[in-house]
Write a protein that holds these residues in place. Structure first.
Motif, short mmCIF file in Angstrom:
data_model
loop_
_atom_site.label_atom_id
_atom_site.label_comp_id
_atom_site.label_asym_id
_atom_site.label_seq_id
_atom_site.Cartn_x
_atom_site.Cartn_y
_atom_site.Cartn_z
N VAL A 114 0.76 -1.16 0.23
CA VAL A 114 -0.06 0.01 -0.04
C VAL A 114 0.84 1.38 0.22
CG1 VAL A 114 -1.85 1.45 1.30
CG2 VAL A 114 -1.87 -1.04 1.19
N ALA A 115 1.93 1.01 0.90
CA ALA A 115 3.06 2.16 0.76
C ALA A 115 3.67 2.49 -0.67
CB ALA A 115 4.03 2.00 1.79
N GLN A 116 4.00 1.36 -1.22
CA GLN A 116 4.40 1.52 -2.74
C GLN A 116 3.42 2.09 -3.58
OE1 GLN A 116 7.54 0.56 -3.47
NE2 GLN A 116 7.16 1.37 -5.22
N ALA A 117 2.32 1.62 -3.62
CA ALA A 117 0.98 2.36 -4.69
C ALA A 117 0.58 3.61 -4.05
CB ALA A 117 0.15 1.16 -4.70
N GLU A 118 0.58 3.68 -2.95
CA GLU A 118 -0.31 4.99 -2.45
C GLU A 118 0.24 5.80 -1.55
OE1 GLU A 118 -4.28 3.74 -1.37
OE2 GLU A 118 -4.57 2.42 -3.05
N GLY A 119 1.61 5.73 -1.75
CA GLY A 119 2.53 6.79 -0.66
C GLY A 119 1.72 8.12 -0.64
N LYS A 120 1.46 8.78 -1.55
CA LYS A 120 1.17 10.27 -1.64
C LYS A 120 -0.23 10.23 -0.83
CE LYS A 120 3.53 13.77 -3.96
NZ LYS A 120 4.27 12.99 -4.87
#
Ligand code: 5AD
Ligand code: SF4
Length: 446
Positions: free
Chosen positions: A75-81
């Motif tokens: 989730v961090a990778q895909a939705e960091g922002k």
């Protein structure tokens, strides 16, 4: 995979002075290692963050020090922002390929000139496995070992190729050494992990590329390692050598998780699975020739765009023909950035729900029948932890079924014959067959 990664994250943080705690109130750093595979898992991240926030604030008030709240994983990778917008109190966001850089990241967030927030979702050129410290987080009798990451298959429903990146295999020496250390630390059962584990093609000690079969043959040498498994596989990579390994390597357990996702050729094609249902049947037939006692497991997605009642019936038919020991099934959820998300012809939510219930009913009846077949049989059980009740221990059969028996904690780490007496959907109960109980039964019989 996330359990394995979480342990390795703990290994990286230990030299910085961190140790694991069970209590969020005591934490100087909180790492949520997240999964992006389905929408439900992703939403859970935000509710968990909300739940942990007061602990962070309280501890910061108490200690006057920053408590680092980190979101890791896919989730961090895909939705960091999006994470930093929806949960601005998050201090650190890092993807699954950068956690070896945690010491630098933590240094930037603590000390005198600390950064307000850090988002690190690169796919670095260096390989994280070359930089990770040796594992120190104890895994016990059953351990995970990551041998492969990422995926080049691009199934149209799946985020993995985007979140985990391109397919990569570790080299054989690195894997073998890690397996030796795990066995030294008490592991008897090792599950080799990868998003597409049977695509493994790591460099061998001879400089040549080795496949999974050759790797497992090498690992079979390790004294004290009794059980080898691998997860998760793709039917397309079940090559001749690997199928044969199931017959030739006794340490490879007679249980295989081989997801098929759907039983309809039309849907398999739309999913870009690149194989037919007949190829799947053929693989299973060849596996059974090698290892007649092999049990199978799969993942299924219902309600993929365009799935008709007939397509779903084809899935039900496939399940009846294969007969599984345990399966995981999900309603299709559109994932941002995947080709599936742009598809028309969506299946209505109520239709998905109704199909999932029908499929799960069938799968559960197979699972219970599989477990009940064990009643009266004696099977080898690897004990891995204490049971829930006093005087009880918990273990696993070769088929990964959970078993509870009355027994002493001293038996944890041992593989012992157990006579199965009861079975439910999710676990078995049994009695330890010691030479004394066998003898006394023989006497009774005499
Ligand atoms: N929707 C539903 N299930 C999915 N899976 C992967 N992507 C999706 C999706 N978009 C399931 C597959 C896979 C398992 C890990 O998760 O069945 O094998
Ligand atoms: Fe995802 Fe597995 Fe397909 Fe790769 S092979 S895209 S990990 S479902």
């Amino acid at each position: 995979m996330n359990v394995y990664d979480s342990n390795r994250i703990a290994d990286v943080l230990k030299p910085l002075g961190y140790s694991l705690t069970e209590n969020a109130e005591d934490a100087d750093m909180m790492v949520l290692n997240t999964c992006h595979i389905r929408e439900k898992a992703t939403e859970k991240v935000f509710s968990d963050l909300g739940r942990l926030k007061p602990h962070k604030e309280k501890r910061e008030d108490q200690t006057g020090e920053r408590v680092i709240m980190a979101v890791a994983g896919c989730v961090a990778q895909a939705e960091g922002k999006i994470i930093t917008q929806r949960a601005p109190y998050v201090d650190l966001v890092f993807g699954p390929q950068t956690y070896h850089q945690l010491p630098e990241m933590v240094a930037k967030l603590t000390g005198e000139r600390q950064q307000k927030r850090l988002v690190n979702t690169d796919f670095p050129v260096e390989e994280k496995f070359d930089f990770l410290p040796e594992e120190t987080t104890h895994q016990g009798a059953s351990a995970f070992l990551s041998i492969q990451e990422g995926c080049d298959k691009f199934c149209t429903f799946c985020v993995v190729p985007y979140t985990r990146g391109a397919e990569y295999s570790r080299n054989v020496k690195q894997i073998y050494d890690e397996a030796l250390r795990l066995v030294d630390a008490g592991a008897r059962d090792i599950t080799l992990l990868g998003q597409n584990v049977n695509a493994f093609h790591g460099e061998g000690p001879d400089g040549k590329i080795w496949g999974l079969a050759r790797l497992m043959e090498k690992l079979s040498d390790i004294e004290g390692l009794e059980r080898i498994r691998y997860m998760t596989s793709h039917p397309r990579d079940m090559d001749y050598d690997l199928i044969r390994a199931h017959g030739e390597l006794p340490k490879v357990m007679p249980f295989l998780h081989l997801p098929v996702q759907s039983g309809s050729d039309r849907i398999l094609e739309a999913m870009n699975r690149k194989h037919s249902r007949d190829l799947y049947f053929d693989i299973i037939e060849r596996l059974k020739k090698q290892r007649p006692d092999i049990a199978l497991s799969s993942d299924f997605i219902v309600g993929f765009p365009g799935e008709t009642e007939q397509d779903f019936e084809d899935t039900m038919d496939l399940v009846r023909r294969v007969g599984y020991s345990v399966c995981y099934s999900f309603k299709y959820s559109a994932r941002p950035g995947t080709p599936g998300a742009a598809m028309q012809n969506l299946v209505r939510e109520d239709v998905k729900t109704e199909r999932l219930i029908r499929l799960q009913d069938l799968l559960q009846s197979q699972q219970i029948a599989f477990n009940q077949k064990m009643i009266g049989q004696t099977t080898s059980v690897l004990f891995d932890r204490k049971g829930r009740e006093d005087g009880q221990i918990h273990g696993r059969t070769p088929y990964m079924q959970a078993v509870h028996v009355k027994g002493n904690d001293r038996l944890i780490g041992e593989i012992i014959p157990v006579k199965i007496t009861e079975a439910t959907l999710s676990s078995l109960t049994g009695e330890i067959e010691t030479s004394e109980t066998i003898l006394s039964k023989d006497n009774q019989a005499a």
